[in-house]
Enzyme design. Structure first.
Site, PDB file in Angstrom:
ATOM      1  N   GLU A 134       4.214 -15.264  10.124  1.00 34.10           N
ATOM      2  CA  GLU A 134       6.022 -14.844  10.367  1.00 34.10           C
ATOM      3  C   GLU A 134       6.350 -13.049  10.143  1.00 34.10           C
ATOM      4  O   GLU A 134       7.513 -12.826  10.435  1.00 34.10           O
ATOM      5  CB  GLU A 134       6.045 -14.599   8.451  1.00 34.10           C
ATOM      6  CG  GLU A 134       5.803 -15.985   7.448  1.00 34.10           C
ATOM      7  CD  GLU A 134       5.392 -15.718   6.023  1.00 34.10           C
ATOM      8  OE1 GLU A 134       6.118 -14.972   5.932  1.00 34.10           O
ATOM      9  OE2 GLU A 134       5.452 -17.285   6.066  1.00 34.10           O
ATOM     10  N   ASP A 160     -13.235  -6.531   4.565  1.00 33.98           N
ATOM     11  CA  ASP A 160     -14.663  -6.966   3.907  1.00 33.98           C
ATOM     12  C   ASP A 160     -15.841  -8.165   3.376  1.00 33.98           C
ATOM     13  O   ASP A 160     -14.558  -9.136   2.698  1.00 33.98           O
ATOM     14  CB  ASP A 160     -14.611  -5.765   2.741  1.00 33.98           C
ATOM     15  CG  ASP A 160     -16.179  -5.066   2.439  1.00 33.98           C
ATOM     16  OD1 ASP A 160     -16.839  -4.963   3.114  1.00 33.98           O
ATOM     17  OD2 ASP A 160     -16.412  -5.071   1.516  1.00 33.98           O
TER      18      ASP A 160
END
Length: 569
Positions: A267, A218
């Protein structure tokens, strides 16, 4: 009307086979308060969402984006977060969130959650402690606290205006002011402070460990403010948003933040998706498949492309397309500009017609062009629905990823006649702010033809549903070949089945009459008549699907006004 509704059935992809699924995905936005109510209290919740996941699988979308469900006082519909690691009790618990993730993955759906990093709630523990500890405290450095101007500090520190109207500053009891680009209940974080950056890296890992497939960020363009928080030097700043560079939006410093976030996502392994079982551990699997999506209002699509360079976010909303009128020349210009801007950075274009912040496109297109995206007039309902259906087929034919806002697949209009006393949009109550009519697109959607809330839940609904809402319900439209719902189901099935559709970055424009868009992707052709008149075109091939009426001749076809047709060459 000519239709081919015998589209291939939607199939669930094998588990974890496409780490770049997002390049051509159709992503369905759920506004949790208004989607489905699982406990009958009149407000949508996670259990309600979980119960309706099979509907979304049958619809044919690839992923679900959930608007905020975090602990919040709800001053701005959950975009004022008090605790980023907790579920608001009105929506359920962390166990409910886990159940939604597991069920969605087993059904072959991915889940993207909203992240709100520009500001917190004024009830967030950091902000409450900052108020208590007073000027000069370490906690105040995590927000933008400043002394005021004037002899007694009685004036705001600068001339910035809130997006919701009025000053972007509020004064506290000890005399200092704090910055809030939105409501006073939403103080802006100071992203120059290392504790803020550390905290959000931790929040990302928390939800990635839970198993989410990505984040819609956002106000992604707002985190970093210009050094010194300089005056703009003019009022009426709201009219400049999206057109001019502002010291509080689209600063170059945001890109360093998103590069660090991209490393974290890299990751994590891709979640296992599909009926073989939703493994959220993914040990030994290739990384990838988790994504970042930017809500970034920028002056140009070229500036938007900066957010989706290869080491930053994966997608960015295309607000230029959302605001485009139903006009062939205007649409072609935005489509060309969008594809050209994304191509050099290797990101997919995205396409969207509605969301929780704008008037639904079935109502926007029902009104004269130029009235903006916040309307309070219903317009010509039949015209708006006809154009909305045609615009949807055009959007779903374009290369890249598409977003669908809950209820648009039912052809829902905005509820434009909500009484003022039931409205909850904070900008409605602030002078000179946004028009404040966002509640009209947030009215709970109808699932059944009858009942006190048309199947939304066991009781009423937090915003009143209009009479006759049941005639637009899922129940009423299911199985009706002429319904908007079945049009969406057919279009999404065809999009998934045809290799020319979905991911890509190019189209071949074809010669067409004025007011008509025609383009080719492989053996697929899309023609869209944006005029209100019938037009003749050379026959492209076999009709796959149509929104509107098409009459076929031996060598040509006649498209009714506001009609889009998909063809197989």
């Amino acid at each position: 009307m000519t239709k081919d509704l015998a589209a291939p059935a939607v199939t669930v992809a094998p588990t974890g086979t496409d780490p770049e699924w997002w390049r051509g995905a159709v992503i369905y936005q759920v506004y949790p308060r208004s989607f489905a109510d699982g406990n009958g209290d009149g407000t949508g919740d996670l259990e309600g969402i979980r119960s309706r996941l099979p509907y979304l699988k049958e619809l044919g979308v690839d992923a679900v984006w959930l608007s905020p469900f975090y602990a919040s006082p709800q001053a701005d519909g959950g975009y004022d977060v008090a605790d980023y690691r907790a579920i608001d009790p009105m929506f359920g618990t962390l166990l409910d969130a886990d159940a939604v993730l597991r069920d969605a993955h087993e059904l072959g759906l991915r889940i993207i959650v909203d992240l709100v990093p520009n500001h917190s709630s004024d009830q967030h523990d950091w902000f409450q402690r900052a108020l208590r500890e007073g000027p000069g405290s370490a906690l105040r450095e995590r927000y933008h606290f400043r002394p005021g101007k004037g002899v007694h500090g009685q004036l705001p520190p600068n001339d910035w205006e809130s997006i919701f109207g009025g000053p972007a500053w509020t004064r506290v009891e000890d005399g200092e002011w704090y910055l809030h680009l939105f409501a006073p209940e939403q103080p802006d974080f100071n992203w120059e402070h290392p504790a803020v950056r550390d905290e959000f890296r931790s929040i990302l890992r928390f939800w990635l460990d839970m198993g989410v497939d990505g984040f819609r960020v956002d106000v992604a363009h707002g985190l970093v403010k210009a050094a010194g928080l300089p005056d703009i030097g003019r009022s009426g700043q709201l009219k400049l948003l999206g057109n001019d560079t502002m010291p509080f939006f689209d600063q170059d410093g945001v890109h360093e933040i998103y590069r660090s976030w991209r490393e974290i996502l890299g990751e994590y392994p891709e979640n296992r998706i599909g009926p073989e079982g939703p493994s959220l551990e993914g040990r030994g699997r290739e990384t990838g498949g988790r994504i970042l999506v930017a809500e970034a209002w920028t002056p140009t699509v070229e500036r938007t492309a900066h957010y989706v360079r290869p080491d930053e976010m994966h997608q960015a909303f295309n607000f230029q397309y959302l605001g485009t009128h139903w006009d062939a020349a205007e649409l072609r210009a935005v489509i060309d500009a969008s594809l050209a801007a994304m191509r050099p950075v290797g990101a997919p274009a995205t396409w969207v017609l509605s969301n929780h912040d704008v008037t639904r496109h079935a109502t926007r297109f029902a009104n004269p062009a130029g009235l903006g995206t916040q309307l309070r007039t219903p317009g010509d309902r039949a015209l708006g629905l006809r154009r909305a259906r045609a615009a949807t087929l055009l959007m779903l034919a374009l290369p890249g990823s598409a977003y669908v806002y809950q209820g648009e697949e039912l052809g829902l209009p905005d509820v434009t006649d909500l009484p003022d006393e039931v409205r909850q949009d904070p900008s409605f109550w602030r002078a000179a702010g946004q028009d404040g009519f966002r509640d009209g697109c947030r009215v709970p959607i109808p699932w059944t033809q009858e009942g006190s809330s048309y199947g939304f839940g066991g009781g009423g609904s937090w915003l009143p549903q209009p009479q006759g809402w049941g005639e637009l319900s899922v129940q009423a439209q299911s199985g009706d070949p002429d319904s908007t719902l079945e049009l969406y189901r057919s279009a999404l099935a065809l999009r998934r089945a045809r290799p020319e559709l979905g991911a890509g970055d190019r189209i071949e424009w074809l010669t067409a009459p004025d007011g008509v868009l025609a383009f080719r992707r492989g053996d697929f052709v899309c023609t869209a008549n944006t005029t209100g008149e019938r037009v003749r075109i050379p026959l492209p091939g076999r009709v796959l699907l149509t929104a509107g009426e098409v009459r076929l001749g031996p060598d040509d076809a006649e498209l009714a006004g506001d009609t889009t047709v998909w063809w197989a060459m």
